[in-house]
Write a protein that holds these residues in place. Structure first.
Motif, PDB file in Angstrom:
ATOM      1  N   ILE A  10      45.434  47.942  41.764  1.00  6.82           N
ATOM      2  CA  ILE A  10      44.352  46.999  41.439  1.00  6.82           C
ATOM      3  C   ILE A  10      44.883  45.573  41.437  1.00  6.82           C
ATOM      4  CG2 ILE A  10      42.814  46.228  39.583  1.00  6.82           C
ATOM      5  CD1 ILE A  10      42.410  49.175  38.857  1.00  6.82           C
ATOM      6  N   GLY A  11      46.056  45.364  40.833  1.00  3.11           N
ATOM      7  CA  GLY A  11      46.646  44.030  40.808  1.00  3.11           C
ATOM      8  C   GLY A  11      46.964  43.523  42.201  1.00  3.11           C
ATOM      9  N   LEU A  12      47.500  44.396  43.057  1.00  8.27           N
ATOM     10  CA  LEU A  12      47.826  44.001  44.425  1.00  8.27           C
ATOM     11  C   LEU A  12      46.567  43.651  45.205  1.00  8.27           C
ATOM     12  CD1 LEU A  12      50.005  43.726  46.632  1.00  8.27           C
ATOM     13  CD2 LEU A  12      49.633  46.149  47.169  1.00  8.27           C
ATOM     14  N   ASP A 212      38.136  43.808  36.410  1.00  7.48           N
ATOM     15  CA  ASP A 212      36.896  44.371  35.862  1.00  7.48           C
ATOM     16  C   ASP A 212      35.804  43.307  35.790  1.00  7.48           C
ATOM     17  OD1 ASP A 212      37.955  46.883  35.594  1.00  7.48           O
ATOM     18  OD2 ASP A 212      38.597  46.587  33.524  1.00  7.48           O
ATOM     19  N   SER A 213      36.171  42.081  35.395  1.00  5.57           N
ATOM     20  CA  SER A 213      35.173  41.008  35.288  1.00  5.57           C
ATOM     21  C   SER A 213      34.675  40.592  36.666  1.00  5.57           C
ATOM     22  CB  SER A 213      35.758  39.804  34.548  1.00  5.57           C
ATOM     23  OG  SER A 213      36.849  39.253  35.264  1.00  5.57           O
ATOM     24  N   LEU A 214      35.570  40.561  37.652  1.00  3.08           N
ATOM     25  CA  LEU A 214      35.145  40.219  39.009  1.00  3.08           C
ATOM     26  C   LEU A 214      34.267  41.309  39.606  1.00  3.08           C
ATOM     27  CD1 LEU A 214      38.325  38.654  40.682  1.00  3.08           C
ATOM     28  CD2 LEU A 214      36.199  37.495  40.102  1.00  3.08           C
ATOM     29  N   GLY A 286      35.322  45.303  48.020  1.00  2.01           N
ATOM     30  CA  GLY A 286      34.867  46.695  47.970  1.00  2.01           C
ATOM     31  C   GLY A 286      35.977  47.625  47.523  1.00  2.01           C
ATOM     32  N   THR A 287      37.206  47.384  48.005  1.00  2.00           N
ATOM     33  CA  THR A 287      38.342  48.204  47.594  1.00  2.00           C
ATOM     34  C   THR A 287      38.617  48.051  46.102  1.00  2.00           C
ATOM     35  OG1 THR A 287      39.330  47.944  49.790  1.00  2.00           O
ATOM     36  CG2 THR A 287      40.781  48.681  48.017  1.00  2.00           C
ATOM     37  N   LEU A 288      38.503  46.821  45.617  1.00  2.00           N
ATOM     38  CA  LEU A 288      38.738  46.564  44.191  1.00  2.00           C
ATOM     39  C   LEU A 288      37.726  47.312  43.328  1.00  2.00           C
ATOM     40  CD1 LEU A 288      40.533  44.794  42.295  1.00  2.00           C
ATOM     41  CD2 LEU A 288      38.695  43.111  42.343  1.00  2.00           C
ATOM     42  N   GLN A 289      36.473  47.299  43.743  1.00  2.00           N
ATOM     43  CA  GLN A 289      35.447  48.015  42.991  1.00  2.00           C
ATOM     44  C   GLN A 289      35.712  49.518  42.971  1.00  2.00           C
ATOM     45  OE1 GLN A 289      31.877  46.496  44.988  1.00  2.00           O
ATOM     46  NE2 GLN A 289      31.316  45.462  43.097  1.00  2.00           N
ATOM     47  N   ARG A 290      36.136  50.063  44.102  1.00  2.41           N
ATOM     48  CA  ARG A 290      36.422  51.507  44.161  1.00  2.41           C
ATOM     49  C   ARG A 290      37.605  51.871  43.263  1.00  2.41           C
ATOM     50  NH1 ARG A 290      34.810  50.626  49.554  1.00  2.41           N
ATOM     51  NH2 ARG A 290      36.950  50.196  50.235  1.00  2.41           N
ATOM     52  N   LEU A 291      38.641  51.041  43.264  1.00  2.00           N
ATOM     53  CA  LEU A 291      39.809  51.328  42.441  1.00  2.00           C
ATOM     54  C   LEU A 291      39.486  51.235  40.954  1.00  2.00           C
ATOM     55  CD1 LEU A 291      42.685  49.522  44.384  1.00  2.00           C
ATOM     56  CD2 LEU A 291      42.399  51.988  44.045  1.00  2.00           C
ATOM     57  N   THR A 292      38.692  50.238  40.565  1.00  2.00           N
ATOM     58  CA  THR A 292      38.326  50.111  39.155  1.00  2.00           C
ATOM     59  C   THR A 292      37.441  51.277  38.731  1.00  2.00           C
ATOM     60  OG1 THR A 292      36.512  48.621  39.810  1.00  2.00           O
ATOM     61  CG2 THR A 292      38.555  47.597  39.080  1.00  2.00           C
ATOM     62  N   GLY A 296      38.331  53.876  35.849  1.00  2.00           N
ATOM     63  CA  GLY A 296      37.400  54.077  34.748  1.00  2.00           C
ATOM     64  C   GLY A 296      37.017  55.529  34.563  1.00  2.00           C
ATOM     65  N   SER A 297      36.922  56.269  35.676  1.00  2.00           N
ATOM     66  CA  SER A 297      36.546  57.684  35.566  1.00  2.00           C
ATOM     67  C   SER A 297      37.722  58.575  35.209  1.00  2.00           C
ATOM     68  CB  SER A 297      35.952  58.162  36.900  1.00  2.00           C
ATOM     69  OG  SER A 297      36.917  58.068  37.928  1.00  2.00           O
ATOM     70  N   GLY A 298      38.941  57.998  35.270  1.00  2.00           N
ATOM     71  CA  GLY A 298      40.124  58.820  35.005  1.00  2.00           C
ATOM     72  C   GLY A 298      40.411  59.024  33.540  1.00  2.00           C
TER      73      GLY A 298
END
Length: 307
Positions: A10-12, A212-214, A286-292, A296-298
Motif C-alpha cells: 500500500i505504501g509503495l 485510507d483517506s485518499l 484503483g490498485t490502492l483501493q483494491r489493496l486497502t 480491511g477484509s483480512g
C-alpha cells in the motif's frame, strides 16, 4: 508478516500514485506551454494543403478558436463549414454550371470558364483539394456546398483521430522523460522503499492511514491532487537521506555512499519506479483501493469484545 507485506505494498502504491499525479500535471503544463496539440494539428494541415493551410485557417470562426490562429482543437463540423465558406465562390459557380448544362449550352460554356477562373484564383494546393472534394460529389447533387461541407467534415474527423495518436505518443515520451527526472532527482527507488517500509512499522501505519483517506475520494485527478499535502509528501520514504534502517541492514544504498553495487541496485529500483509511474494515476488509484479493501477484509473483530 502477511499484514506487513500488504501494508508495504500500500505504501509503495501510494508513492506511485503521488508521482503519477505529479507527472500528469507537469506533462499537461509542458504541453500547454509548448502548445503541442496546436503545433501537431497545424503541421498536419500544412502537409495536407502543401503549405497553404492558412487559407483555410483564416476563416474568422476558426481564428476565433485561438489567439494566435493555431487552435489546438477544431470541431470537424466547423472545419467542414470553413472549407465550404472559403471555396464559396468556386462552388457557387459549379452549382450554376451544372444547372445550366441541362438548359443552354452557350450559358454553360460561359459558366464553365467562370468556374475555371474562380478555381484559378485559389492557391494551387487548395485547387487540388477542392477538385478532389468535387470529384466525390455526384453530378446530380443539388446542394453542392452542403456535400462539400460534409466531405470536408468527415475528412477532418479522420485527420483528428490520427492526430490524437500522434499527440498521445508525444505525451508518452514527455511522461517517460519527466518520470525519469523525478525518480532520479527524488531517489524514488522501489527496492529501497520496500525495504524501508518493511523495517519501519510506524511509517507503514502512517501511509496506510493516508491511503485510507485518499480511498474515500472519487478519484478524478484534480480531487486526488487536492487530497495531497506537504505532510504526506514529506512522509514518503524517498529522498537522499541515509536512513538508519537501511544503513544497519547492510543493503547497498546509494544515499549512504557511492558503491558500484549500490548504483546497480538503485538503477534497478529507479527503472521499476519510472515504468510504474508511467502507468498513470487512475491505474494506481484503483490498485490502492483494491489493496486497502484486501487489508480491511483480512482483519476480523475479536469475539466477546463489547464497546
Amino acid at each position: 508478516m502477511d499484514s506487513a507485506l500488504i501494508e508495504a505494498a500500500i505504501g509503495l502504491v501510494l508513492v506511485y500514485l503521488v508521482f503519477s499525479l505529479s507527472v500528469t500535471s507537469l506533462n499537461e503544463a509542458i504541453a500547454s506551454l509548448l502548445q503541442l496539440r496546436g503545433r501537431v494539428l497545424y503541421r498536419r494541415l500544412q502537409e495536407i494543403f502543401a503549405g497553404e493551410a492558412e487559407f483555410i485557417l483564416n476563416d474568422p470562426l476558426l481564428r476565433s478558436l485561438s489567439a494566435n490562429g493555431r487552435p489546438s482543437y477544431i470541431p470537424p463540423a466547423l472545419f467542414g463549414e470553413a472549407v465550404a465558406v472559403r471555396l464559396r465562390d468556386y462552388l457557387d459557380r459549379i452549382r450554376d454550371l451544372r444547372k445550366a448544362v441541362a438548359t443552354e449550352a452557350a450559358q454553360a460554356q460561359a459558366l464553365k470558364e467562370a468556374a475555371a477562373q474562380s478555381l484559378a484564383d485559389l492557391p494551387a494546393p487548395i485547387q487540388d483539394y477542392a477538385s478532389g472534394l468535387l470529384e466525390r460529389v455526384g453530378e446530380t447533387a443539388s446542394d453542392i456546398r452542403g456535400e462539400i461541407e460534409r466531405l470536408a467534415t468527415r475528412h477532418f474527423d479522420e485527420i483528428a483521430s490520427r492526430l490524437s495518436g500522434v499527440y498521445a505518443r508525444r505525451m508518452k515520451l514527455f511522461s517517460a522523460i519527466i518520470s525519469t527526472v523525478l525518480v532520479v532527482g527524488a531517489n524514488v527507488d522501489s527496492l529501497r522503499i520496500v525495504n524501508l517500509l518493511l523495517a519501519d512499522a510506524s511509517l507503514r501505519r502512517l501511509l496506510v492511514e493516508r491511503a485510507d483517506s485518499l480511498g474515500e475520494i472519487s478519484g478524478t485527478p484534480d480531487e486526488l491532487a487536492a487530497g495531497l499535502d506537504d505532510a504526506l509528501i514529506s512522509s514518503l520514504p524517498i529522498g537522499w537521506d541515509c536512513a538508519p534502517a537501511i544503513a544497519f541492514s547492510g543493503i547497498p544504498d546509494l544515499a549512504c555512499g557511492f558503491r558500484p553495487d549500490a548504483l546497480a541496485v538503485s538503477l534497478l529500483g529507479w527503472s521499476v519506479s519510472a515504468l510504474a509511474i508511467m502507468l498513470g494515476a487512475p491505474f494506481w488509484f484503483g490498485t490502492l483501493q483494491r489493496l486497502t479493501n484486501i487489508r480491511g477484509s483480512g482483519s476480523k473483530p475479536e469475539a466477546g469484545r463489547s464497546s
